[in-house]
Motif scaffolding. Structure first.
Motif, PDB file in Angstrom:
ATOM      1  N   PHE A  74      -9.589  -3.987   6.745  1.00  0.00           N
ATOM      2  CA  PHE A  74     -10.760  -4.562   6.076  1.00  0.00           C
ATOM      3  C   PHE A  74     -11.261  -5.810   6.782  1.00  0.00           C
ATOM      4  N   LYS A  75     -10.381  -6.580   7.387  1.00  0.00           N
ATOM      5  CA  LYS A  75     -10.791  -7.790   8.084  1.00  0.00           C
ATOM      6  C   LYS A  75     -11.751  -7.470   9.223  1.00  0.00           C
ATOM      7  N   VAL A  76     -11.556  -6.304   9.853  1.00  0.00           N
ATOM      8  CA  VAL A  76     -12.404  -5.897  10.967  1.00  0.00           C
ATOM      9  C   VAL A  76     -13.632  -5.116  10.499  1.00  0.00           C
ATOM     10  N   LEU A  77     -13.438  -4.161   9.598  1.00  0.00           N
ATOM     11  CA  LEU A  77     -14.509  -3.230   9.242  1.00  0.00           C
ATOM     12  C   LEU A  77     -15.303  -3.619   7.992  1.00  0.00           C
ATOM     13  N   SER A  78     -14.707  -4.437   7.141  1.00  0.00           N
ATOM     14  CA  SER A  78     -15.401  -4.846   5.915  1.00  0.00           C
ATOM     15  C   SER A  78     -14.977  -6.266   5.541  1.00  0.00           C
ATOM     16  N   PRO A  79     -15.322  -7.248   6.389  1.00  0.00           N
ATOM     17  CA  PRO A  79     -14.825  -8.615   6.209  1.00  0.00           C
ATOM     18  C   PRO A  79     -15.290  -9.308   4.925  1.00  0.00           C
ATOM     19  N   LYS A  80     -16.343  -8.815   4.302  1.00  0.00           N
ATOM     20  CA  LYS A  80     -16.829  -9.439   3.074  1.00  0.00           C
ATOM     21  C   LYS A  80     -16.030  -9.000   1.838  1.00  0.00           C
ATOM     22  N   THR A  81     -15.229  -7.953   1.998  1.00  0.00           N
ATOM     23  CA  THR A  81     -14.388  -7.487   0.895  1.00  0.00           C
ATOM     24  C   THR A  81     -13.256  -8.478   0.651  1.00  0.00           C
ATOM     25  N   LYS A  82     -13.033  -8.824  -0.605  1.00  0.00           N
ATOM     26  CA  LYS A  82     -11.943  -9.727  -0.945  1.00  0.00           C
ATOM     27  C   LYS A  82     -10.711  -8.910  -1.322  1.00  0.00           C
ATOM     28  N   ILE A  83      -9.602  -9.199  -0.663  1.00  0.00           N
ATOM     29  CA  ILE A  83      -8.346  -8.500  -0.932  1.00  0.00           C
ATOM     30  C   ILE A  83      -7.525  -9.317  -1.928  1.00  0.00           C
ATOM     31  N   ILE A  84      -7.129  -8.697  -3.019  1.00  0.00           N
ATOM     32  CA  ILE A  84      -6.327  -9.373  -4.026  1.00  0.00           C
ATOM     33  C   ILE A  84      -4.975  -8.678  -4.148  1.00  0.00           C
ATOM     34  N   GLY A  85      -3.927  -9.396  -3.770  1.00  0.00           N
ATOM     35  CA  GLY A  85      -2.575  -8.848  -3.869  1.00  0.00           C
ATOM     36  C   GLY A  85      -2.043  -9.012  -5.281  1.00  0.00           C
ATOM     37  N   VAL A  86      -1.342  -8.004  -5.764  1.00  0.00           N
ATOM     38  CA  VAL A  86      -0.788  -8.025  -7.116  1.00  0.00           C
ATOM     39  C   VAL A  86       0.720  -7.794  -7.042  1.00  0.00           C
ATOM     40  N   GLU A  87       1.477  -8.667  -7.680  1.00  0.00           N
ATOM     41  CA  GLU A  87       2.924  -8.531  -7.674  1.00  0.00           C
ATOM     42  C   GLU A  87       3.488  -8.900  -9.041  1.00  0.00           C
ATOM     43  N   PRO A  88       4.740  -8.539  -9.307  1.00  0.00           N
ATOM     44  CA  PRO A  88       5.327  -8.831 -10.618  1.00  0.00           C
ATOM     45  C   PRO A  88       5.382 -10.337 -10.885  1.00  0.00           C
ATOM     46  N   GLU A  89       5.084 -10.727 -12.099  1.00  0.00           N
ATOM     47  CA  GLU A  89       5.113 -12.142 -12.473  1.00  0.00           C
ATOM     48  C   GLU A  89       6.508 -12.729 -12.290  1.00  0.00           C
ATOM     49  N   GLY A  90       7.533 -11.911 -12.487  1.00  0.00           N
ATOM     50  CA  GLY A  90       8.903 -12.395 -12.358  1.00  0.00           C
ATOM     51  C   GLY A  90       9.444 -12.397 -10.946  1.00  0.00           C
ATOM     52  N   ALA A  91       8.644 -11.895  -9.993  1.00  0.00           N
ATOM     53  CA  ALA A  91       9.088 -11.868  -8.591  1.00  0.00           C
ATOM     54  C   ALA A  91       7.916 -12.172  -7.660  1.00  0.00           C
ATOM     55  N   PRO A  92       7.339 -13.372  -7.785  1.00  0.00           N
ATOM     56  CA  PRO A  92       6.123 -13.708  -7.029  1.00  0.00           C
ATOM     57  C   PRO A  92       6.401 -14.219  -5.617  1.00  0.00           C
ATOM     58  N   SER A  93       7.047 -13.402  -4.815  1.00  0.00           N
ATOM     59  CA  SER A  93       7.442 -13.855  -3.471  1.00  0.00           C
ATOM     60  C   SER A  93       6.237 -14.163  -2.581  1.00  0.00           C
ATOM     61  N   MET A  94       5.188 -13.330  -2.633  1.00  0.00           N
ATOM     62  CA  MET A  94       4.005 -13.579  -1.813  1.00  0.00           C
ATOM     63  C   MET A  94       3.301 -14.861  -2.255  1.00  0.00           C
ATOM     64  N   LYS A  95       3.091 -14.994  -3.568  1.00  0.00           N
ATOM     65  CA  LYS A  95       2.396 -16.169  -4.105  1.00  0.00           C
ATOM     66  C   LYS A  95       3.150 -17.449  -3.740  1.00  0.00           C
TER      67      LYS A  95
END
Length: 233
Positions: A201-222
């Motif tokens: 998406f960064k290359v082909l659709s850069p205006k798209t916003k990517i939202i990552g979703v993960e478990p509230e009890g294991a927010p390693s990415m956040k």
């Protein structure tokens, strides 16, 4: 706890090559409008139906692409993976398809249905070993077997070929959508799918916003984003 890291950014060309590798293996799953959610939120909400893959998840993409890239020596030595379910099924399917012998380490509490699926997909090419109570226990034993027997570890997410394979989901979404995509909500476990899809998406659709979703009890990415480093929870 600090985690040693290296940086890898998949190229669009590499993800397109993965499409060719997966041509006769992974299903081009439909992108379907969900009428209930669309009505509820006043938006055009589409679901990418990766649950319709033969192994019931996108994991077949990365697993097969990785295993297809192995050298003759690596193939001869066999492969190892650790998984609580979906990755194991993808690896097992790839083992049967490519005639590669694999050992799959899974936590002891893994549901019987998942064990049966792994054995069904892998057939005589797969041996399942139940170890410990968690994925970490299984991962530790899998790594030890690789070290002692010179086998190749097929990581569930932290591998360039895995990321490239999962990235094909992003290409399909863009090809299937008739409108500009404003948001993509992507589940984050280890981050293989999110990494590959976001690169597309960064290359082909850069205006798209990517939202990552993960478990509230294991927010390693956040937590990692907040601390600007990879952290272990």
């Amino acid at each position: 706890m600090n985690i040693k890291t290296t940086t890898y950014y998949p190229k669009l060309e590499d993800i397109k090559n993965a499409v060719t590798t997966l041509k006769d293996v992974a299903t081009v799953t439909p992108l379907l409008r969900n009428h209930n959610y669309s009505k509820q939120f006043g938006a055009n909400i589409l679901l990418k139906r990766e649950d319709l893959q033969q192994v019931r998840s996108y994991k077949i993409r990365g697993a097969y692409h990785k295993m297809k890239s192995l050298t003759e020596k690596e193939l001869k030595n066999g492969i190892v993976c650790a998984s609580a379910g979906n990755h194991a099924q993808g690896v097992a399917f790839a083992c049967q398809k490519l005639k590669i012998y694999g050992t799959i380490f899974m936590p002891t509490p893994t549901p019987k249905q998942k064990l049966e699926q792994v054995n069904m997909f892998g057939g005589d090419y797969v041996t399942v070993k139940l170890v410990g109570d968690s994925f970490d226990d299984a991962h530790k034993e899998a790594a030890l077997e690789c070290e002692l027997q010179g086998k190749t570890f097929v990581h569930p997410f932290n591998d360039p070929k895995i990321i490239e394979g999962q990235g094909t989901v992003g290409l399909e979404i863009l090809e299937q959508s008739e409108e500009q995509i404003d948001y993509v909500f992507v589940p984050v476990g280890g981050g293989g799918l999110a990494s590959g899809l976001s690169s597309v998406f960064k290359v082909l659709s850069p205006k798209t916003k990517i939202i990552g979703v993960e478990p509230e009890g294991a927010p390693s990415m956040k937590t990692s984003f907040e601390q600007n480093r990879n952290v272990c929870l």
